[in-house]
Design a protein around this motif. Sequence first.
Motif, PDB file in Angstrom:
ATOM      1  N   LEU A  80       0.690  -1.187  -0.024  1.00  0.00           N
ATOM      2  CA  LEU A  80      -0.190   0.040   0.039  1.00  0.00           C
ATOM      3  C   LEU A  80       0.787   1.279  -0.035  1.00  0.00           C
ATOM      4  CD1 LEU A  80      -2.969  -0.924   2.790  1.00  0.00           C
ATOM      5  CD2 LEU A  80      -2.946  -0.808  -0.028  1.00  0.00           C
ATOM      6  N   ILE A 114       1.361   3.056  -3.357  1.00  0.00           N
ATOM      7  CA  ILE A 114       0.400   3.370  -4.134  1.00  0.00           C
ATOM      8  C   ILE A 114       0.727   4.958  -4.443  1.00  0.00           C
ATOM      9  CG2 ILE A 114      -2.114   4.312  -4.050  1.00  0.00           C
ATOM     10  CD1 ILE A 114      -2.613   1.716  -2.478  1.00  0.00           C
ATOM     11  N   ASN A 116      -7.584   0.287  -4.524  1.00  0.00           N
ATOM     12  CA  ASN A 116      -6.321   1.115  -4.217  1.00  0.00           C
ATOM     13  C   ASN A 116      -6.803   2.640  -3.700  1.00  0.00           C
ATOM     14  OD1 ASN A 116      -5.157  -1.088  -4.903  1.00  0.00           O
ATOM     15  ND2 ASN A 116      -4.348  -0.326  -6.771  1.00  0.00           N
ATOM     16  N   ALA A 172      -7.190   3.461  -0.112  1.00  0.00           N
ATOM     17  CA  ALA A 172      -6.301   2.750   0.662  1.00  0.00           C
ATOM     18  C   ALA A 172      -6.066   3.537   2.201  1.00  0.00           C
ATOM     19  CB  ALA A 172      -4.896   2.945   0.150  1.00  0.00           C
TER      20      ALA A 172
END
Length: 435
Positions: A137, A140, A154, A157
């Motif tokens: 994560l 991202i 995503n 997140a």
Amino acid sequence: MFWTADRIYSQGIEQAQQRIYEFFLETVRRQTPDEVLAVFKCLFINFNDQSNPEITAALDQILTAYNEKEFFYTLKRCCYILINNWTVSNNRVYIQSLIDVFKDSSIYKKPTSIKLRTLRIWLQFFIKSEDFKTLKLFTISLNPVSSLDHNWSNRFASYLLTDQYTNPTSSLEQRQAANLLAQEMKAKFQFNLAMYTARLSNHHSSQSKPNNPTSLSSNVLNLVTLMLTKNSVLNCQSQANNFLASIKELTYYDFKVRLLQYLDFSIADPEISETVQTKLHDDLFKLKAEHHDHLVNPYLILKTSKFLISQMTSSDHEHLTELFNILLHHTNPLNFVVLLLKLLLINDAVRSHLELRIALIIKYYSRYSESKCKSVIAFIDMLNIALAVYAGETRYNIVRMHTHETSISQEKDMHQDSQISKFDEKKYRIFSQVR
């Protein structure tokens, strides 16, 4: 104090871990990111860091103990030590390089050394784990288009990180890294939303439209406008203030009665309204019933708000409730957003609980394609907008540009799915400023 074999063994593992942590803290502060990555790979992938025999011996102690759980914890914490320090030193780009270390083909080779074979088997398990998904994560924001297999989740997140920084079992470094990234993502969304609404409400046909931070198409402007309309049922802040003023000196039982009135489930159609109230009413009045004669206090308000949020999302940390499916799929998702927002506005301490439940919803639906999750995506987008307007760092104002025109009209039937009313861009402008 009695020293058992288990206690001595446990202390030995802890001391080995501490040596590894201190080593990486020192290394990341003194060496370049490329040098740090080389050291990390030598130790955790090749188990052959001849330049640091003491640290290799510490990892050897963990491998000899054959404790997979402690190995995972050690590996994760070292990763977050690097992530935290690279974030502070503006070297966040190297987080992707750290993730790429785990793509090394040697991880899948079968060495003759039993310890190295054990290490690589554990690495294979780690790469398939939720812990590694969480680690990814952090890439991202570096490459949002290509990261994590383009999964629609995503975009949300910041919710998925909530469990990492609220979980006391996570390492300090993990909690710090997750909290920092989550706050940055929230701030970025709020900024992009403010810029989008301001530019779009002042948009001329000859200009290219600004980037939309949500999936709600042109409805974003209409939704923000509706929320800012003072005579709208979505004027949640004033309703929350009035509610808080009205519950002073009430008993907990009377508070529950007033709370149901405040939430006003009639924003949904009558049948849905009755179903929701029936499902919530009995369980709500069973909650802390022994305190019904006591004066309501912040603890009871928080406990009740958490209970209602759980009932409307997930009450067991795993499965979604029937009420969630009713509110999401059988009425305008905006109705659902309003209920959650109203609970947040009467006690902001419930925010992390709400975010954890939203994270669970995202994880549940992330297994499905974006085309199959339009309702839940729209719901989360609406919630994000509502939180930005009412509970964010930006103050939104709507101004009528032509004073001779009548003000924004309130739809007579605010209970229908047409709640996102039409907005005449030529007559009104949305302005935003930091609170």
